[in-house]
Design a protein around this motif. Structure first.
Motif, PDB file in Angstrom:
ATOM      1  N   LEU A  48      -4.365  -2.758   2.824  1.00 26.84           N
ATOM      2  CA  LEU A  48      -4.042  -1.326   2.719  1.00 26.84           C
ATOM      3  C   LEU A  48      -3.913  -0.798   1.351  1.00 26.84           C
ATOM      4  O   LEU A  48      -3.838  -1.023   0.470  1.00 26.84           O
ATOM      5  N   LEU A  85      -2.851   2.015  -1.005  1.00 24.80           N
ATOM      6  CA  LEU A  85      -1.654   2.887  -1.154  1.00 24.80           C
ATOM      7  C   LEU A  85      -2.139   3.724  -2.480  1.00 24.80           C
ATOM      8  O   LEU A  85      -2.195   3.210  -3.669  1.00 24.80           O
ATOM      9  N   LEU A  90      -1.626   6.938   2.318  1.00 27.18           N
ATOM     10  CA  LEU A  90      -1.852   5.591   2.843  1.00 27.18           C
ATOM     11  C   LEU A  90      -3.243   5.815   3.508  1.00 27.18           C
ATOM     12  O   LEU A  90      -3.552   6.695   4.490  1.00 27.18           O
ATOM     13  N   LEU A 131       4.567   3.962   8.797  1.00 26.63           N
ATOM     14  CA  LEU A 131       4.651   3.387   7.404  1.00 26.63           C
ATOM     15  C   LEU A 131       5.261   4.199   6.564  1.00 26.63           C
ATOM     16  O   LEU A 131       6.118   3.876   5.396  1.00 26.63           O
ATOM     17  N   LEU A 178       8.323   4.363   3.910  1.00 24.53           N
ATOM     18  CA  LEU A 178       8.430   4.395   2.390  1.00 24.53           C
ATOM     19  C   LEU A 178       9.350   5.626   1.771  1.00 24.53           C
ATOM     20  O   LEU A 178      10.112   5.390   0.844  1.00 24.53           O
ATOM     21  N   TRP A 182       7.676  -0.640  -2.837  1.00 23.43           N
ATOM     22  CA  TRP A 182       6.705  -0.114  -1.635  1.00 23.43           C
ATOM     23  C   TRP A 182       5.705  -1.155  -1.420  1.00 23.43           C
ATOM     24  O   TRP A 182       5.433  -1.406  -0.311  1.00 23.43           O
ATOM     25  N   LEU A 202       5.151  -3.208   1.920  1.00 20.56           N
ATOM     26  CA  LEU A 202       4.092  -3.191   2.950  1.00 20.56           C
ATOM     27  C   LEU A 202       3.415  -4.392   2.737  1.00 20.56           C
ATOM     28  O   LEU A 202       3.016  -4.880   4.080  1.00 20.56           O
ATOM     29  N   ALA A 206       5.321  -4.575   6.740  1.00 18.92           N
ATOM     30  CA  ALA A 206       4.484  -3.653   7.672  1.00 18.92           C
ATOM     31  C   ALA A 206       3.990  -4.380   8.942  1.00 18.92           C
ATOM     32  O   ALA A 206       4.261  -3.403   9.886  1.00 18.92           O
TER      33      ALA A 206
END
Length: 375
Positions: free
Chosen positions: A38, A40, A58, A71, A75, A91, A95, A99
């Protein structure tokens, strides 16, 4: 991590790996053991962390816009719970570990959702009304083909990295080797030590089986690719491999033949009325050659005893070396050539065409020359 300074704040990106407890499935049934991270994207404002949380976005190729927004909402909750404190590391950790579970991707048989064919990445009709404010969470790339390409590329890279860091049992000698001393065949995935695989393929080449450099695993039959063969064979063996592979490929082509003059491949043109044979355009000599009928070939050429390629002898001695497979044989009897074949056997080393070519009688030749090889 990417980082940009300026504008009264700092912007950076974190690529967060996702931990999977079991492989995931694509709608096609294809299994994935690893997923791309992911992304961020975080922006620290002047009030962070004392008075306001950082802004963020995201991005991910394997989650829909709706899943990413869920998601993002989580956060927001973490930031609110940690008001006045640093929250970015929390965070990233959430994740990484939570997540996938929140999105029920850790359940057995879970399937990833993909963009529709020709679509823009929205997973359902409820997401078609997403407002501009929700664009902080967005699937990227948007097309189904690009998403599939990224998923497969990442899975292949992760698999290659795992194989490279592991120790393997050779499927031939059953000894244990590091990956640097092993080769994994792309077609089937079987792993062997380089020494065993090189020896096995070399023996196949000596038997003239270039089109069958196979996986040694019992019952597999996967064929080695040219790059895999080149990585293990010697320069001379690889040259033989290429030559045999070319001969086998040309043998399957009905519009190609071997030029009887230069022995290079030539393309056959359609038959012309009134002409006994077919015309072959020899790409090496860049001129037209007449390829005679099968009757002419049978009466003027002989097949190599090993690979069967038609061979024409237009002079020289009777010791023949096949340019296709390197097999050495006698033009007169067709037997494999061994040292002493002409000295100790019934076959003559030179036929009358040789003496006609040099304009000498056999007696004159023997009186004036001593043959030091091919005996």
């Amino acid at each position: 991590m990417c980082q940009v300074e300026g504008g009264g704040g700092r912007t950076f990106e974190l690529r967060v790996p996702i931990e999977l407890e079991a492989p995931l499935s694509l709608p096609s049934g294809e299994r994935l053991d690893a997923l791309p991270p992911l992304t961020l994207r975080v922006r620290h404002g002047s009030g962070y962390p004392s008075s306001s949380p950082p802004g963020f976005g995201l991005r991910c190729c394997w989650l829909s816009d709706g899943q990413l927004e869920a998601l993002a909402a989580s956060l927001d909750g973490l930031a609110a719970a940690a008001a006045g404190e640093l929250c970015v590391s929390a965070w990233a950790e959430w994740l990484r570990t939570e997540a996938a579970g929140q999105l029920e991707l850790l359940q057995e048989g879970a399937t990833l959702s993909l963009p529709a064919e020709g679509g823009t990445g929205q997973a359902g009709a409820d997401e078609a009304t997403a407002s501009a404010g929700e664009r902080r969470a967005q699937r990227w790339p948007r097309s189904r083909a690009e998403v599939l390409a990224r998923l497969r590329q990442h899975a292949a890279a992760a698999d290659a990295a795992a194989w490279a860091s592991a120790v393997h049992d050779c499927g031939v000698c059953f000894d244990e080797y590091a990956s640097l001393d092993c080769t994994r065949l792309h077609a089937c995935g079987h792993t062997f030590c380089k020494s065993c695989l090189r020896g096995y393929w070399s023996s196949q080449l000596r038997e003239g089986h270039a089109t069958a450099l196979l996986c040694p695993h019992p019952g597999c039959g996967a064929v080695a690719s040219p790059p895999e063969a080149k990585a293990l064979l010697s320069a001379g063996e690889y040259e033989t491999y290429e030559r045999l592979l070319l001969a086998a490929s040309l043998a399957e082509m009905t519009d190609t033949s071997w030029c009887p003059r230069c022995e290079y491949p030539a393309q056959l043109e359609p038959r012309v009325e009134g002409r006994a044979g077919r015309v072959a355009i020899c790409g090496t000599r860049e001129r037209e050659q007449s390829v005679e009928s099968a009757e002419w070939i049978r009466s003027n050429a002989k097949a190599c005893p090993k690979c069967g390629v038609a061979t024409e002898k237009n002079g020289g001695c009777n010791h023949i070396s096949c340019r296709t497979c390197n097999f050495e044989w006698c033009w007169l009897c067709g037997c494999k050539y061994e040292p002493g074949h002409y000295k100790n056997g019934p076959c003559e080393q030179f036929s009358q065409d040789f003496f006609d070519e040099i304009d000498m009688t056999p007696e004159d030749f023997r009186a004036n020359y001593v043959v030091m090889n091919h005996q």
